[in-house]
Design a protein around this motif. Structure first.
Motif, mmCIF file in Angstrom:
data_model
loop_
_atom_site.group_PDB
_atom_site.id
_atom_site.type_symbol
_atom_site.label_atom_id
_atom_site.label_comp_id
_atom_site.label_asym_id
_atom_site.label_seq_id
_atom_site.Cartn_x
_atom_site.Cartn_y
_atom_site.Cartn_z
ATOM 1 N N MET A 77 0.839 -1.200 0.000
ATOM 2 C CA MET A 77 0.000 0.000 0.000
ATOM 3 C C MET A 77 0.871 1.247 0.000
ATOM 4 N N VAL B 212 -3.383 4.870 -2.373
ATOM 5 C CA VAL B 212 -4.378 5.719 -1.722
ATOM 6 C C VAL B 212 -4.054 7.176 -2.047
ATOM 7 N N ARG C 273 -0.337 -3.151 -4.430
ATOM 8 C CA ARG C 273 -1.677 -3.538 -4.867
ATOM 9 C C ARG C 273 -2.704 -2.420 -4.681
ATOM 10 N N GLU C 274 -2.386 -1.415 -3.816
ATOM 11 C CA GLU C 274 -3.307 -0.296 -3.612
ATOM 12 C C GLU C 274 -2.539 1.002 -3.493
ATOM 13 N N ILE D 286 -3.980 -2.863 -9.964
ATOM 14 C CA ILE D 286 -3.758 -1.886 -8.896
ATOM 15 C C ILE D 286 -5.075 -1.193 -8.556
ATOM 16 N N GLU D 287 -5.415 -1.241 -7.274
ATOM 17 C CA GLU D 287 -6.620 -0.557 -6.806
ATOM 18 C C GLU D 287 -6.245 0.870 -6.413
ATOM 19 N N ILE D 288 -6.994 1.827 -6.948
ATOM 20 C CA ILE D 288 -6.757 3.229 -6.627
ATOM 21 C C ILE D 288 -7.926 3.714 -5.793
ATOM 22 N N THR D 289 -7.612 4.165 -4.571
ATOM 23 C CA THR D 289 -8.660 4.615 -3.661
ATOM 24 C C THR D 289 -8.418 6.073 -3.282
#
Length: 199
Positions: free
Chosen positions: A82, A141, A138-139, A168-171
């Motif tokens: 992260m 932020v 993987r993320e 890739i998760e974009i939050t």
């Protein structure tokens, strides 16, 4: 302030360049420092000299640190999958103060701004992309300000990262009604965004 002497004038001029200090505040600060030379001025001078000699920028995340890589980047207890993207060290310190994030950081060193002439190449984006391409992330932020510049920067980064991988998760940090906030005191955009992102 005529007749103060070049040393005092220079001290006031330099202090007035600090954020939040105008000419009057700088004059008051200079007088306080000079009046309390032993308790304030000399220790401050020594601390500034020490900082100038020992504080550097982390080559991994871009934060100010006294070692390279910084303690956060080499901490095995931190979640390397992260990355929290922040504008500057002040934002990073705020995140750390809360203690809710246990990953790693990436300090951009600014925000995209057409008015101020800040372009993508002026920020530490290539370093972020290299970190993401390393394969462990993987993320990502986005903890950028809820301003036009902050949101423009966040969307630009998200577009660049989505071009690298779909994995890739974009939050984004939630925006809306603050804890203890009264709806009657909030602006329309804040209420609308809070309603749209309700859960």
């Amino acid at each position: 302030m005529s007749g103060a002497g070049p040393e005092i004038e220079r001290l006031m001029a330099l202090l007035s360049k600090l954020p939040g200090l105008g000419p009057r505040s700088a004059r008051r600060a200079a007088l306080a420092l000079l009046k309390r030379r032993e308790q304030l001025l000399l220790p401050l001078t020594a601390a500034m000299q020490d900082a100038a000699e020992h504080v550097t920028t982390c080559s991994v995340c871009g934060r100010l640190a006294t070692r390279d890589p910084c303690a956060t980047c080499i901490d095995p207890a931190r979640d390397a999958s992260m990355i929290c993207v922040v504008e500057d060290d002040g934002s990073l310190w705020a995140m750390e103060r809360v203690g809710a994030f246990h990953g790693r950081y990436h300090v951009l060193g600014g925000l995209l701004s057409a008015l101020e002439g800040v372009r993508p190449e002026d920020l530490k984006l290539d370093r972020l992309i290299a970190r993401v391409q390393g394969g462990d992330v993987r993320e990502v932020v986005m903890a950028l300000p809820a301003t036009v510049e902050g949101q423009t920067t966040a969307h630009y980064i998200a577009d660049r990262l989505r071009g690298l991988s779909n994995q890739i998760e974009i939050t984004y940090l939630a925006r809306g009604v603050p804890v203890g906030g009264d709806l009657d005191w909030l602006d329309d955009n804040t209420i609308a965004h809070a309603f749209k992102t309700r859960r």
